[in-house]
Design an enzyme around this catalytic site. Structure first.
Site, PDB file in Angstrom:
ATOM      1  N   SER A 206       0.909  -1.189   0.082  1.00  0.00           N
ATOM      2  CA  SER A 206      -0.067   0.077   0.051  1.00  0.00           C
ATOM      3  C   SER A 206       0.694   1.205  -0.006  1.00  0.00           C
ATOM      4  O   SER A 206       2.056   1.174   0.341  1.00  0.00           O
ATOM      5  CB  SER A 206      -0.946  -0.116   1.488  1.00  0.00           C
ATOM      6  OG  SER A 206       0.020  -0.048   2.371  1.00  0.00           O
ATOM      7  N   GLU A 227       6.735  -0.514  -5.005  1.00  0.00           N
ATOM      8  CA  GLU A 227       5.548  -0.526  -6.105  1.00  0.00           C
ATOM      9  C   GLU A 227       4.488  -0.576  -5.101  1.00  0.00           C
ATOM     10  O   GLU A 227       4.134  -1.434  -4.402  1.00  0.00           O
ATOM     11  CB  GLU A 227       5.802  -2.125  -6.732  1.00  0.00           C
ATOM     12  CG  GLU A 227       6.844  -2.081  -7.437  1.00  0.00           C
ATOM     13  CD  GLU A 227       6.917  -1.468  -8.949  1.00  0.00           C
ATOM     14  OE1 GLU A 227       5.714  -0.807  -9.103  1.00  0.00           O
ATOM     15  OE2 GLU A 227       7.620  -1.556  -9.782  1.00  0.00           O
ATOM     16  N   CYS A 261      -3.425  -4.700  -8.267  1.00  0.00           N
ATOM     17  CA  CYS A 261      -2.868  -3.306  -8.109  1.00  0.00           C
ATOM     18  C   CYS A 261      -3.283  -2.494  -9.394  1.00  0.00           C
ATOM     19  O   CYS A 261      -3.555  -1.248  -9.494  1.00  0.00           O
ATOM     20  CB  CYS A 261      -1.343  -3.340  -7.988  1.00  0.00           C
ATOM     21  SG  CYS A 261      -0.562  -4.056  -8.916  1.00  0.00           S
TER      22      CYS A 261
HETATM   23  P1  NAD Z   1       0.187  -3.595   2.823  1.00  0.00           P
HETATM   24  O1  NAD Z   1       0.864  -2.328   2.516  1.00  0.00           O
HETATM   25  O2  NAD Z   1      -1.032  -3.518   4.023  1.00  0.00           O
HETATM   26  O3  NAD Z   1       1.054  -4.811   3.203  1.00  0.00           O
HETATM   27  C1  NAD Z   1       1.904  -5.166   2.341  1.00  0.00           C
HETATM   28  C2  NAD Z   1       3.308  -5.993   3.236  1.00  0.00           C
HETATM   29  O4  NAD Z   1       3.923  -4.847   4.073  1.00  0.00           O
HETATM   30  C3  NAD Z   1       2.854  -6.944   4.034  1.00  0.00           C
HETATM   31  O5  NAD Z   1       3.873  -7.914   4.264  1.00  0.00           O
HETATM   32  C4  NAD Z   1       2.662  -6.258   5.606  1.00  0.00           C
HETATM   33  O6  NAD Z   1       3.095  -7.110   6.554  1.00  0.00           O
HETATM   34  C5  NAD Z   1       3.767  -5.252   5.173  1.00  0.00           C
HETATM   35  N1  NAD Z   1       3.659  -4.038   6.070  1.00  0.00           N
HETATM   36  C6  NAD Z   1       2.707  -3.306   6.464  1.00  0.00           C
HETATM   37  N2  NAD Z   1       2.803  -2.121   7.017  1.00  0.00           N
HETATM   38  C7  NAD Z   1       4.265  -1.903   6.937  1.00  0.00           C
HETATM   39  C8  NAD Z   1       5.148  -0.987   7.378  1.00  0.00           C
HETATM   40  N3  NAD Z   1       4.824   0.175   7.920  1.00  0.00           N
HETATM   41  N4  NAD Z   1       6.465  -1.250   7.243  1.00  0.00           N
HETATM   42  C9  NAD Z   1       6.997  -2.263   6.661  1.00  0.00           C
HETATM   43  N5  NAD Z   1       6.092  -3.375   6.183  1.00  0.00           N
HETATM   44  C10 NAD Z   1       4.802  -3.073   6.327  1.00  0.00           C
HETATM   45  O7  NAD Z   1      -0.565  -3.937   1.399  1.00  0.00           O
HETATM   46  P2  NAD Z   1      -1.323  -5.114   1.118  1.00  0.00           P
HETATM   47  O8  NAD Z   1      -2.559  -5.164   1.596  1.00  0.00           O
HETATM   48  O9  NAD Z   1      -0.570  -6.506   1.733  1.00  0.00           O
HETATM   49  O10 NAD Z   1      -1.535  -5.380  -0.333  1.00  0.00           O
HETATM   50  C11 NAD Z   1      -2.273  -4.433  -1.317  1.00  0.00           C
HETATM   51  C12 NAD Z   1      -1.604  -3.099  -1.609  1.00  0.00           C
HETATM   52  O11 NAD Z   1      -0.466  -3.508  -2.456  1.00  0.00           O
HETATM   53  C13 NAD Z   1      -2.497  -2.472  -2.346  1.00  0.00           C
HETATM   54  O12 NAD Z   1      -2.565  -1.042  -2.463  1.00  0.00           O
HETATM   55  C14 NAD Z   1      -2.315  -2.814  -3.900  1.00  0.00           C
HETATM   56  O13 NAD Z   1      -2.065  -1.966  -4.832  1.00  0.00           O
HETATM   57  C15 NAD Z   1      -0.756  -2.792  -3.611  1.00  0.00           C
HETATM   58  N6  NAD Z   1      -0.157  -3.741  -4.765  1.00  0.00           N
HETATM   59  C16 NAD Z   1       0.839  -2.928  -5.469  1.00  0.00           C
HETATM   60  C17 NAD Z   1       1.602  -3.714  -6.646  1.00  0.00           C
HETATM   61  C18 NAD Z   1       2.181  -3.219  -7.387  1.00  0.00           C
HETATM   62  O14 NAD Z   1       3.071  -3.734  -8.276  1.00  0.00           O
HETATM   63  N7  NAD Z   1       2.371  -1.662  -7.529  1.00  0.00           N
HETATM   64  C19 NAD Z   1       1.310  -5.044  -6.647  1.00  0.00           C
HETATM   65  C20 NAD Z   1       0.358  -5.769  -5.676  1.00  0.00           C
HETATM   66  C21 NAD Z   1      -0.132  -5.074  -4.905  1.00  0.00           C
END
Ligand code: NAD
Length: 451
Positions: A206, A227, A261
């Site tokens: 995110s 990303e 995404c």
């Molecule tokens: P998220 O940011 O909640 O979590 C992603 C990962 O980061 C998890 O492993 C989580 O445990 C970890 N995390 C959470 N907060 C953190 C922090 N403050 N510091 C370090 N690590 C942390 O996202 P999600 O719900 O797992 O995934 C969905 C999001 O990912 C959506 O916004 C989607 O658009 C994005 N996404 C982007 C791409 C791309 O290629 N641009 C691809 C897939 C998903």
């Protein structure tokens, strides 16, 4: 030791448990990685790649199990999840072929000196993955990091920890000890990892977490590749093939229950074709079967969990209160399910047009002309993907005015050949994949010798 359960969002069943890595154990993990990096990076590139190639057979052997595990952990229909898992064996080989060139030395000589551009690992690369492509996302992070000569600490998402671990195990089984290690946990572990002694942070997730990571990395100027989320627009011009545009809109809004995404999150349709487009979109949407991803024929599975469902339904309810019209809503909405929704009369005054939904909602916005479509499509801090349907020249002209990183014209964003996966604006910071993307995982060193 704290255990973390992985729950099947379709049934509520426990898929399995993993041991959460205590945050005070993380420095030791990174120290082991740093030690392993030295010998790994010292191996010739061809040797590193040859070792990694051996994982291809393991990926092929275990693909069916990994695919089913993915569906059970995060709900994606099995046909799609099986495809994601079974594609890895071959993808690995073609990635490594490309990385043999991407990370090779470049040599330039004149009569006085010879310069060699070396590409080394940074040291320890931290890869933090989301759950929505629980195999492909880790793959795009870990493979270039390892190939470049980094040791990797990998944290899969807390919503797909078993799938992430099963993916990583195929590599761990062929690599020297500690070159790839897995840390389990949620944001707490993620936050501890990004402030630990790592050199490169590769994060997919995110925007909010991306902002935190960039801040956390700044003190010691860690390298970062982020990303992030998106709010992808689809522009439908009045000379578009409406059947093709509506079919694309439905598929790309509802694939993986909208938890992609590069999902279509906003649809700008020119006035003259608006109603005909909406009729077609609703017709295609009606045919989508919603249910347990493990059941043959399911097109739309559940939301990954109740929190994601609450976010999506709150956005839809708020949009309706603010004047959006529900043109279609499916009727399976029990448990973690959200059936596809088609909203019309959406405006940029509504949060659903501005904030990432990450759910099965198609938001249609009427526009007068190309200029208004471009202005509204670009009215977002995000810039991941975008798609335009219309007559070829006109659609290409509109596409070139869009501020996204990956743009499709009369098709999705899928490119020919191996190209960067790149978010513009606040959808990314750095990027991966393709020759240019691979090289972001390496420290360039320029060595010049007098002859
Ligand atoms: P998220 O940011 O909640 O979590 C992603 C990962 O980061 C998890 O492993 C989580 O445990 C970890 N995390 C959470 N907060 C953190 C922090 N403050 N510091 C370090 N690590 C942390 O996202 P999600 O719900 O797992 O995934 C969905 C999001 O990912 C959506 O916004 C989607 O658009 C994005 N996404 C982007 C791409 C791309 O290629 N641009 C691809 C897939 C998903």
């Amino acid at each position: 030791m704290t255990q973390m359960q992985s729950i099947d969002p379709a049934t509520g069943d426990v898929v399995g448990t993993v041991t959460v890595t205590p945050t005070d154990a993380i420095p030791a993990v990174v120290t082991r990685a740093r030690a392993a990096h030295v010998a790994w990076n010292a191996r010739p590139l061809t040797e590193r790649l040859a070792l990694m190639r051996k994982a291809s057979a393991l990926f092929a052997e275990r693909a069916a199990d990994i695919g089913l595990l993915g569906t059970r952990e995060m709900g994606k229909p099995l046909r799609e999840m099986a495809g994601e898992a079974s594609g890895i064996a071959e993808l690995l080989l073609s990635d490594l072929d490309e990385m043999a060139t991407a990370f090779a030395d470049d040599v330039q000589v004149n009569e006085r000196a010879r310069t060699t551009v070396h590409r080394d690992g940074f040291g320890v690369a931290l890869c933090i993955a989301p759950w929505n492509f629980p195999v492909l996302m880790p793959h795009t992070q870990i493979i270039p990091a390892l190939a470049a000569g980094n040791a990797v600490v990998f944290k899969p998402s807390e919503r797909s920890p078993l799938t992430g671990a099963a993916y990583a195990q195929c590599l761990i089984d062929v690599l020297p000890p500690d070159v790839l290690q897995v840390v389990h946990g949620d944001g707490e572990q993620g936050r501890a990892l990004v402030t630990s002694d790592v050199d490169l942070i590769v994060f997919t997730g995110s925007r909010a977490a991306g902002v935190h990571i960039l801040e956390a990395a700044s003190g010691s100027l860690k390298r970062v590749i982020l990303e992030l989320g998106g709010k992808d627009p689809l522009v439908v011009l009045d000379d578009a093939d409406l059947d093709a545009a509506a079919t694309f809109a439905a598929r790309n809004s509802f694939r993986n229950a909208g938890q992609v995404c590069v999902s279509t999150e906003r649809i700008y349709v020119q006035d003259g074709v608006h109603d005909a487009f909406v009729d077609r979109l609703v017709a295609v949407t009606r045919d989508m079967t919603v249910g347990d991803g493990k059941v043959e024929g399911t097109r739309v599975g559940p939301m990954v969990d109740g929190r994601q469902k609450a976010h999506v339904t709150a956005q839809v309810d708020q949009a309706v209160q603010l004047g959006a019209t529900v043109a279609y809503r499916g009727d399976k909405n029990d448990g973690n399910y959200v059936s596809p929704v088609v909203l019309t009369n959406v405006s940029h005054a509504m949060p659903i047009a501005m904030d990432e939904t990450f759910g099965p909602v198609a938001c249609v916005i009427r526009v007068d002309d190309d200029a208004q479509a471009v202005a509204l499509a670009n009215d977002t801090p995000y810039g991941l993907g975008a798609v335009v349907f219309g007559g070829a020249d006109r659609a290409r002209g509109v596409a070139r005015q869009l501020t996204a990183g990956m743009i499709g014209v009369n098709q999705g964003i899928g490119s020919v050949g191996s190209t960067p996966w790149v978010g513009a604006r606040q959808s990314g910071h750095g990027f991966h994949s393709g020759m240019e993307g691979h090289r972001q995982f390496a420290q360039v060193r320029v060595l010049t010798e007098r002859l």
